[in-house]
Enzyme design. Structure first.
Site, PDB file in Angstrom:
ATOM      1  N   ASP A 115       0.872  -1.164   0.000  1.00 53.81           N
ATOM      2  CA  ASP A 115       0.000   0.000   0.000  1.00 53.81           C
ATOM      3  C   ASP A 115       0.911   1.216   0.000  1.00 53.81           C
ATOM      4  OD1 ASP A 115      -1.680   2.144   0.481  1.00 53.81           O
ATOM      5  OD2 ASP A 115      -2.573   1.312   2.303  1.00 53.81           O
ATOM      6  N   VAL A 116       1.012   1.895  -1.140  1.00 55.72           N
ATOM      7  CA  VAL A 116       2.006   2.970  -1.279  1.00 55.72           C
ATOM      8  C   VAL A 116       1.726   4.146  -0.352  1.00 55.72           C
ATOM      9  CG1 VAL A 116       2.535   2.336  -3.668  1.00 55.72           C
ATOM     10  CG2 VAL A 116       0.793   4.111  -3.199  1.00 55.72           C
ATOM     11  N   TYR A 136      -8.041  15.140  -7.402  1.00 53.58           N
ATOM     12  CA  TYR A 136      -7.199  14.406  -8.347  1.00 53.58           C
ATOM     13  C   TYR A 136      -6.194  15.336  -9.013  1.00 53.58           C
ATOM     14  CZ  TYR A 136      -5.883  11.378 -12.253  1.00 53.58           C
ATOM     15  OH  TYR A 136      -5.180  10.622 -13.160  1.00 53.58           O
ATOM     16  N   LYS A 159      -2.055  15.256  -8.755  1.00 57.75           N
ATOM     17  CA  LYS A 159      -1.196  15.084  -9.916  1.00 57.75           C
ATOM     18  C   LYS A 159      -0.297  16.305 -10.141  1.00 57.75           C
ATOM     19  CE  LYS A 159      -2.328  10.924 -10.998  1.00 57.75           C
ATOM     20  NZ  LYS A 159      -1.342   9.832 -10.955  1.00 57.75           N
TER      21      LYS A 159
END
Length: 258
Positions: A62-63, A154, A158
């Site tokens: 799980d990053v 999101y 990013k």
């Protein structure tokens, strides 16, 4: 391309873009580790590559969890030694208007897409610097270069990923390591399917009509193929890509030229 003797870790490697990157790196000689939370998916990818004679390993992670990343890195070291190539591909996408966006959702998206990139990079960067050769490839998005309706969390995640890439590139530029981001538009994966279904759920459009509304933004009127993103990642791993550093490489069918 000859990647014999190189070892690569691909997060989010159990499906979509990640699985295609794992395959193309393996086909070009790299030993690959596919990592994700879904054990079944990464084992399926690894076994498929192994059945074709490639060296592939499945190691769950799980990053967004520091301990999980550290345990994954230790297992990678135990199995294959030092890592030369890190592809930070793990990510999630959700959409909501800011006025109803919950803090939990905001934090989860940032944790996976941005913090996960940092944690995994930190885990493997030292060995790359010691060897004076390494490639950090972050699969970001055109949302990391521009905004969009209902994409606040999101897009923010990013943008953070792209910013991290550029800062890292400057930090390691004279140490034999490069860091670059790939910024696709909508790619033909489950993530694009999620976006289309979200439109269907919020409107009276059919699935096909919702898909066409997304494709309308692309001058080529199509989804990007995951193989296209994988080929960019492969190119960035080459010796001849040494001068490409700190870049956000857009692959969106020409959306930016409109």
């Amino acid at each position: 391309m000859d990647l014999q003797g190189r070892a690569a870790v691909i997060t989010g490697g159990g499906r979509g873009i990640g699985s295609h990157i794992a395959r193309i790196l393996a086909e070009n000689g790299a030993t690959v580790v596919v990592s994700a939370r879904s054990v079944d998916e990464i084992e399926s990818v690894a076994k498929s590559l192994q059945s074709e004679g490639y060296e592939a390993h499945a190691i769950p992670c799980d990053v967004a969890n520091e301990t999980s990343v550290e345990m994954m890195a230790q297992e990678v070291s135990r199995r294959i030694g030092n890592v030369d190539i890190l592809v930070n591909n793990a990510g999630i996408a959700r959409s909501n208007p800011v006025k109803v966006l919950q803090l939990e959702e905001w934090e989860r998206i940032l944790a996976i897409n941005a913090t996960g990139t940092f944690l995994c990079t930190r885990a493997f960067l030292g060995n790359m610097i010691d060897k004076r050769w390494g490639r950090v490839i972050n699969v970001a998005s055109i949302a990391g270069l521009q905004g969009g309706q209902y994409m606040a969390a999101y897009s923010a995640s990013k943008h953070a990923q792209v910013g991290f890439t550029r800062a890292l590139a400057a930090e390691v530029a004279d140490q034999g390591v490069t860091a670059n981001a790939i910024c696709p538009g909508y790619v033909d994966t489950a993530m694009a399917d999620y976006a289309v279904n979200r439109i269907v759920g919020k409107t009276d459009l059919s699935y096909e009509e919702a898909l066409q509304s997304i494709l309308a933004a692309n001058p080529q009127k199509r989804l990007i193929r995951p193989e296209e993103v994988a080929h960019i990642a492969l190119m960035l791993c080459s010796v001849d890509a040494e001068g490409i550093n700190g870049q956000a490489i857009v692959i969106d069918g020409g959306l930016g030229i409109r």
